[in-house]
Design a protein around this motif. Structure first.
Motif, PDB file in Angstrom:
ATOM      1  N   ALA A  12       0.849  -1.189   0.000  1.00  0.00           N
ATOM      2  CA  ALA A  12       0.000   0.000   0.000  1.00  0.00           C
ATOM      3  C   ALA A  12       0.891   1.247   0.000  1.00  0.00           C
ATOM      4  CB  ALA A  12      -0.922  -0.011   1.218  1.00  0.00           C
ATOM      5  N   SER A  13       0.268   2.412   0.010  1.00  0.00           N
ATOM      6  CA  SER A  13       1.023   3.671  -0.127  1.00  0.00           C
ATOM      7  C   SER A  13       1.358   4.234   1.247  1.00  0.00           C
ATOM      8  CB  SER A  13       0.206   4.666  -0.951  1.00  0.00           C
ATOM      9  OG  SER A  13      -0.033   4.152  -2.242  1.00  0.00           O
ATOM     10  N   PHE A  14       2.244   3.532   1.959  1.00  0.00           N
ATOM     11  CA  PHE A  14       2.635   3.950   3.306  1.00  0.00           C
ATOM     12  C   PHE A  14       3.270   5.343   3.259  1.00  0.00           C
ATOM     13  CE2 PHE A  14       5.780   4.000   6.832  1.00  0.00           C
ATOM     14  CZ  PHE A  14       4.893   3.866   7.886  1.00  0.00           C
ATOM     15  N   GLY A  15       2.783   6.229   4.119  1.00  0.00           N
ATOM     16  CA  GLY A  15       3.319   7.582   4.184  1.00  0.00           C
ATOM     17  C   GLY A  15       2.642   8.557   3.258  1.00  0.00           C
ATOM     18  N   ALA A  16       1.776   8.069   2.354  1.00  0.00           N
ATOM     19  CA  ALA A  16       1.058   8.955   1.434  1.00  0.00           C
ATOM     20  C   ALA A  16      -0.254   9.417   2.071  1.00  0.00           C
ATOM     21  CB  ALA A  16       0.788   8.235   0.124  1.00  0.00           C
ATOM     22  N   ASP A  17      -0.901  10.399   1.431  1.00  0.00           N
ATOM     23  CA  ASP A  17      -2.179  10.890   1.953  1.00  0.00           C
ATOM     24  C   ASP A  17      -3.233   9.789   1.958  1.00  0.00           C
ATOM     25  OD1 ASP A  17      -1.128  13.403   2.365  1.00  0.00           O
ATOM     26  OD2 ASP A  17      -1.814  14.204   0.434  1.00  0.00           O
ATOM     27  N   ASP A  18      -3.190   8.915   0.963  1.00  0.00           N
ATOM     28  CA  ASP A  18      -4.147   7.807   0.875  1.00  0.00           C
ATOM     29  C   ASP A  18      -3.399   6.493   0.981  1.00  0.00           C
ATOM     30  OD1 ASP A  18      -6.228   6.092   0.465  1.00  0.00           O
ATOM     31  OD2 ASP A  18      -6.637   6.691  -1.611  1.00  0.00           O
ATOM     32  N   TYR A  19      -3.285   5.988   2.193  1.00  0.00           N
ATOM     33  CA  TYR A  19      -2.576   4.728   2.414  1.00  0.00           C
ATOM     34  C   TYR A  19      -3.236   3.578   1.679  1.00  0.00           C
ATOM     35  CZ  TYR A  19      -1.133   0.422   4.768  1.00  0.00           C
ATOM     36  OH  TYR A  19      -0.687  -0.848   5.021  1.00  0.00           O
ATOM     37  N   ASP A  20      -4.564   3.637   1.510  1.00  0.00           N
ATOM     38  CA  ASP A  20      -5.318   2.493   1.023  1.00  0.00           C
ATOM     39  C   ASP A  20      -5.077   2.186  -0.448  1.00  0.00           C
ATOM     40  OD1 ASP A  20      -7.006   0.351   1.462  1.00  0.00           O
ATOM     41  OD2 ASP A  20      -8.828   1.465   1.027  1.00  0.00           O
ATOM     42  N   ALA A  21      -4.503   3.108  -1.200  1.00  0.00           N
ATOM     43  CA  ALA A  21      -4.225   2.844  -2.610  1.00  0.00           C
ATOM     44  C   ALA A  21      -2.947   2.018  -2.733  1.00  0.00           C
ATOM     45  CB  ALA A  21      -4.072   4.157  -3.369  1.00  0.00           C
ATOM     46  N   LEU A  22      -2.937   1.070  -3.663  1.00  0.00           N
ATOM     47  CA  LEU A  22      -1.710   0.319  -3.905  1.00  0.00           C
ATOM     48  C   LEU A  22      -0.632   1.238  -4.437  1.00  0.00           C
ATOM     49  CD1 LEU A  22      -2.634  -3.049  -5.680  1.00  0.00           C
ATOM     50  CD2 LEU A  22      -2.084  -2.672  -3.276  1.00  0.00           C
ATOM     51  N   SER A  23       0.599   0.994  -4.021  1.00  0.00           N
ATOM     52  CA  SER A  23       1.722   1.671  -4.656  1.00  0.00           C
ATOM     53  C   SER A  23       1.949   1.042  -6.031  1.00  0.00           C
ATOM     54  CB  SER A  23       2.986   1.512  -3.805  1.00  0.00           C
ATOM     55  OG  SER A  23       3.419   0.160  -3.818  1.00  0.00           O
ATOM     56  N   SER A  51     -13.267  -5.180   1.417  1.00  0.00           N
ATOM     57  CA  SER A  51     -13.850  -4.030   0.718  1.00  0.00           C
ATOM     58  C   SER A  51     -12.869  -2.874   0.537  1.00  0.00           C
ATOM     59  CB  SER A  51     -15.078  -3.531   1.492  1.00  0.00           C
ATOM     60  OG  SER A  51     -14.697  -3.001   2.755  1.00  0.00           O
ATOM     61  N   LEU A  52     -11.636  -3.016   1.046  1.00  0.00           N
ATOM     62  CA  LEU A  52     -10.677  -1.923   0.983  1.00  0.00           C
ATOM     63  C   LEU A  52     -10.086  -1.787  -0.414  1.00  0.00           C
ATOM     64  CD1 LEU A  52      -8.892  -2.539   4.403  1.00  0.00           C
ATOM     65  CD2 LEU A  52     -10.812  -1.011   3.893  1.00  0.00           C
ATOM     66  N   ARG A  53      -9.670  -0.576  -0.765  1.00  0.00           N
ATOM     67  CA  ARG A  53      -9.140  -0.326  -2.111  1.00  0.00           C
ATOM     68  C   ARG A  53      -7.893  -1.160  -2.394  1.00  0.00           C
ATOM     69  NH1 ARG A  53      -7.916   5.689  -3.023  1.00  0.00           N
ATOM     70  NH2 ARG A  53      -7.312   4.873  -5.078  1.00  0.00           N
ATOM     71  N   ARG A  54      -7.048  -1.335  -1.374  1.00  0.00           N
ATOM     72  CA  ARG A  54      -5.833  -2.116  -1.596  1.00  0.00           C
ATOM     73  C   ARG A  54      -6.153  -3.590  -1.844  1.00  0.00           C
ATOM     74  NH1 ARG A  54      -5.933  -0.309   3.734  1.00  0.00           N
ATOM     75  NH2 ARG A  54      -5.549  -1.803   5.430  1.00  0.00           N
ATOM     76  N   HIS A  55      -7.263  -4.069  -1.286  1.00  0.00           N
ATOM     77  CA  HIS A  55      -7.698  -5.435  -1.580  1.00  0.00           C
ATOM     78  C   HIS A  55      -8.171  -5.537  -3.024  1.00  0.00           C
ATOM     79  CE1 HIS A  55      -8.831  -5.780   2.967  1.00  0.00           C
ATOM     80  NE2 HIS A  55      -7.521  -5.889   2.770  1.00  0.00           N
ATOM     81  N   GLN A  56      -9.027  -4.609  -3.405  1.00  0.00           N
ATOM     82  CA  GLN A  56      -9.606  -4.663  -4.745  1.00  0.00           C
ATOM     83  C   GLN A  56      -8.549  -4.422  -5.821  1.00  0.00           C
ATOM     84  OE1 GLN A  56     -12.766  -1.824  -4.210  1.00  0.00           O
ATOM     85  NE2 GLN A  56     -13.952  -3.203  -2.915  1.00  0.00           N
ATOM     86  N   GLY A  57      -7.597  -3.517  -5.538  1.00  0.00           N
ATOM     87  CA  GLY A  57      -6.509  -3.295  -6.484  1.00  0.00           C
ATOM     88  C   GLY A  57      -5.651  -4.534  -6.648  1.00  0.00           C
ATOM     89  N   THR A  58      -5.439  -5.254  -5.561  1.00  0.00           N
ATOM     90  CA  THR A  58      -4.651  -6.487  -5.627  1.00  0.00           C
ATOM     91  C   THR A  58      -5.380  -7.552  -6.441  1.00  0.00           C
ATOM     92  OG1 THR A  58      -3.623  -6.002  -3.489  1.00  0.00           O
ATOM     93  CG2 THR A  58      -3.538  -8.290  -4.248  1.00  0.00           C
ATOM     94  N   VAL A  59      -6.693  -7.652  -6.254  1.00  0.00           N
ATOM     95  CA  VAL A  59      -7.479  -8.596  -7.061  1.00  0.00           C
ATOM     96  C   VAL A  59      -7.318  -8.276  -8.542  1.00  0.00           C
ATOM     97  CG1 VAL A  59      -9.814  -9.322  -7.679  1.00  0.00           C
ATOM     98  CG2 VAL A  59      -9.169  -9.144  -5.280  1.00  0.00           C
ATOM     99  N   GLY A  60      -7.416  -6.984  -8.892  1.00  0.00           N
ATOM    100  CA  GLY A  60      -7.264  -6.592 -10.284  1.00  0.00           C
ATOM    101  C   GLY A  60      -5.920  -6.986 -10.845  1.00  0.00           C
ATOM    102  N   GLY A  61      -4.856  -6.784 -10.067  1.00  0.00           N
ATOM    103  CA  GLY A  61      -3.515  -7.151 -10.517  1.00  0.00           C
ATOM    104  C   GLY A  61      -3.366  -8.654 -10.674  1.00  0.00           C
ATOM    105  N   ILE A  62      -3.893  -9.426  -9.721  1.00  0.00           N
ATOM    106  CA  ILE A  62      -3.812 -10.888  -9.810  1.00  0.00           C
ATOM    107  C   ILE A  62      -4.514 -11.379 -11.076  1.00  0.00           C
ATOM    108  CG2 ILE A  62      -4.610 -13.048  -8.776  1.00  0.00           C
ATOM    109  CD1 ILE A  62      -4.157 -11.743  -6.025  1.00  0.00           C
ATOM    110  N   LEU A  63      -5.714 -10.865 -11.333  1.00  0.00           N
ATOM    111  CA  LEU A  63      -6.476 -11.310 -12.502  1.00  0.00           C
ATOM    112  C   LEU A  63      -5.796 -10.890 -13.799  1.00  0.00           C
ATOM    113  CD1 LEU A  63     -10.152 -10.750 -11.289  1.00  0.00           C
ATOM    114  CD2 LEU A  63      -8.776 -12.842 -11.253  1.00  0.00           C
ATOM    115  N   ASP A  64      -5.159  -9.716 -13.800  1.00  0.00           N
ATOM    116  CA  ASP A  64      -4.397  -9.295 -14.986  1.00  0.00           C
ATOM    117  C   ASP A  64      -3.256 -10.273 -15.261  1.00  0.00           C
ATOM    118  OD1 ASP A  64      -5.972  -7.102 -15.440  1.00  0.00           O
ATOM    119  OD2 ASP A  64      -4.582  -5.649 -14.564  1.00  0.00           O
TER     120      ASP A  64
END
Length: 237
Positions: A12-23, A51-64
């Motif tokens: 995740a984006s540790f230290g950023a304004d939105d931690y929940d987004a994947l780096s 339901s978190l964005r980092r979960h859903q972003g990870t799912v998208g990457g795995i499926l890609d």
């Protein structure tokens, strides 16, 4: 015999304004895992995710990375991480000022280690059972939530052979602690096992649970050989 693969989200984006987004690296880790699944001939029948964005972003990457036909995805908030920022802020109210926390970490020679020390002190207080009423979700409440998510996943394994569930380090560690220490383990023992497991969780690490006649049992924890060819991909936060 069904398999439930618990996957910790990508970095995740540790230290950023939105931690929940994947780096950017977190997205790459997820795609590498999906490609690894494809190379091993592992195609899940169903994907669960928090339901978190980092979960859903990870799912998208795995499926890609996995490619091929679409895989159904079901969101189950039971797999969400506990609110660690709230737990830290209850432990030390001054940290409600994010700028204050950021400045304190920036002044440390090793900000990552400094935050880990803060995190472990805060979660130790949370797990102690002495201050449950001070938290929006107590540790016993978290334990009950993860038990429910495990039960629902177990029911789904009666219909599907392979399920991937994308979650976070805390829920995965607690699921494994519950299965290994036993559902009737005393709170102190469970908290100790959980903390030890959570401390070593790798981004996109894979934990395999197997479903048998006696229910779910752990086969492997935090496997991450898909990352080992590139040390840059190995992260813990």
């Amino acid at each position: 015999m069904g398999r439930l693969l618990l996957v910790r989200h990508g970095q995740a984006s540790f230290g950023a304004d939105d931690y929940d987004a994947l780096s950017e690296l977190g997205g790459e880790q997820a795609r590498v895992l999906g490609k690894s699944f494809a190379e091993r001939g592992l195609r899940p029948d169903l994907v669960l995710c928090g339901s978190l964005r980092r979960h859903q972003g990870t799912v998208g990457g795995i499926l890609d990375g996995l490619g091929g036909p679409a895989v159904p995805v079901h969101t189950d908030p039971g797999w969400d991480e506990f609110d660690f920022q709230h737990v830290v802020e209850v432990h030390r109210p001054a940290y409600r000022d994010r700028a204050y926390l950021a400045a304190e970490l920036a002044g440390s020679e090793q900000p990552g280690r400094a935050f880990q020390e803060i995190f472990e002190a805060a979660t130790g207080r949370w797990c102690s059972g002495e201050f449950d009423t001070e938290y929006a979700e107590s540790f016993p409440g978290f334990r009950q939530r993860i038990a429910g998510a495990l039960e629902r996943a177990g029911e789904l394994l009666r219909q599907h052979r392979d399920i991937v569930a994308v979650s976070s380090g805390g829920p995965i560690a607690l699921a494994v602690a519950t299965l290994t220490a036993g559902r009737d383990a005393d709170p102190a023992t469970l908290a100790t096992v959980w903390a030890a497991l959570n401390r070593v969780a790798v981004n996109t690490g894979v934990t395999k649970l197997v479903s048998g006649r006696r229910g779910l049992w752990m086969s492997t924890y935090n496997e991450h050989t898909h990352l080992e060819s590139d040390p840059r991909l190995l992260t813990y936060r």
